[in-house]
Enzyme design. Structure first.
Site, mmCIF file in Angstrom:
data_model
loop_
_atom_site.group_PDB
_atom_site.id
_atom_site.type_symbol
_atom_site.label_atom_id
_atom_site.label_comp_id
_atom_site.label_asym_id
_atom_site.label_seq_id
_atom_site.Cartn_x
_atom_site.Cartn_y
_atom_site.Cartn_z
ATOM 1 C CB ILE A 1 -0.957 -0.006 1.202
ATOM 2 C CG1 ILE A 1 -2.001 -1.114 1.038
ATOM 3 C CG2 ILE A 1 -1.638 1.353 1.363
ATOM 4 C CD1 ILE A 1 -2.885 -1.308 2.261
ATOM 5 C CE1 TYR B 1 -1.808 -4.802 11.144
ATOM 6 C CE2 TYR B 1 -4.026 -5.715 11.070
ATOM 7 C CZ TYR B 1 -3.049 -4.901 10.535
ATOM 8 O OH TYR B 1 -3.319 -4.189 9.400
ATOM 9 C CB THR C 1 0.055 -6.149 -0.157
ATOM 10 O OG1 THR C 1 -0.002 -7.113 0.921
ATOM 11 C CG2 THR C 1 -0.876 -4.990 0.160
ATOM 12 C CG ASN D 1 1.589 2.084 4.510
ATOM 13 O OD1 ASN D 1 0.460 1.610 4.415
ATOM 14 N ND2 ASN D 1 2.673 1.445 4.070
ATOM 15 C CE LYS E 1 -2.422 -1.273 11.335
ATOM 16 N NZ LYS E 1 -1.665 -0.151 10.735
#
Length: 258
Positions: A17, A151, A187, A87, A155
């Site tokens: 990304i 994770y 990705t 990012n 976030k």
């Protein structure tokens, strides 16, 4: 040119990304600081964009001086700083049983604390330009998958950071802070992760409609297209917003009956 002459730091932009955002920003007239850990990949991106449009910095984003190095490089190379895209992220499978405090702390440092550190260092320069910050989060922030526990929590922390700073920094410094929460994105690393988990090489071509109603998942270029709006002046005074990017409503979805 929606980003004409803007200078933008994009962390984690050697792949995925971040790379797509860098390419799109330059196409829209910006100059970018490419950042990541993959020296050869980063050099290839700079070569493709041109040394007058891009410069590379390789360093672990959690290193104490990394934020200052990135800001200094932007100012030294291009003379200004208009925006930061946070990012860079640590995407690691973990659940209650496999997550120890050391891993949890590392994920939080990369995904939530490092963005704050970079914003703090960049803020005086962003204030001069009435610039902006765009954080790249994840739909997992809203609850997360069982095997993406650390994770997902990180976030979620980024969501709160964005809402908090999107309010305070906008009022105090004229700097907007917003966030994109992408869903499932194809990705390079996602392809590799799924292959390592035992899925076929072409797993992304055979997805159930419950997960991909369109028959495919999002691509990085589609996230990059959305990012441009938030980095451009056309997004006006909007700040503190979290925008989900997925092909179905994540909250309150009507799943098909079996």
């Amino acid at each position: 040119m929606r980003l004409q002459d803007k200078v933008i730091i994009i962390t984690g932009s050697c792949t995925g990304i971040g790379k797509a955002i860098a390419n799109r920003c330059v196409a829209e007239g910006a100059r970018v600081v490419i950042h990541g850990l993959e020296q050869e990949l980063g050099e290839a991106i700079v070569a493709s964009l041109g040394s007058d449009k891009a410069v590379l910095h390789i360093e672990e984003i959690t290193a104490d001086e990394a934020p200052q190095h990135l800001v200094d490089l932007a100012l030294k190379t291009f003379g200004r700083l208009d925006a930061v895209v946070n990012n860079a992220a640590m995407v690691v499978s973990s659940n209650t049983q496999t997550t120890d405090l050391s891993l949890f702390r590392k994920v939080m440092e990369v995904n939530a604390l490092a963005p704050f550190a970079l914003i703090k260092v960049a803020l005086p320069h962003l204030q001069k330009r009435r610039g902006c910050v765009l954080n790249i989060g994840s739909l997992n922030a809203w609850c997360g998958e069982p095997n993406l526990m650390a994770y997902s929590v990180s976030k979620g922390a980024l969501v709160t950071l964005t809402r908090n700073l999107g309010d305070t920094l906008h009022r105090e410094a004229g700097v907007r802070v917003n966030q994109l929460n992408p869903g499932w994105v194809l990705t390079e690393r996602e392809i590799q992760r799924k292959h390592e988990q035992g899925m076929a090489d072409d797993w992304y071509e055979h997805l159930p409609l419950e997960l991909a109603p369109s028959g495919r998942i999002l691509c990085p270029d589609e996230i990059a297209a959305a990012a441009v709006y938030w980095l451009a002046d056309e997004s006006g005074p909007v700040s503190g917003q979290i925008v989900d990017l997925e092909q179905y409503p994540f909250i309150g979805r009507n799943l098909p009956k079996n």
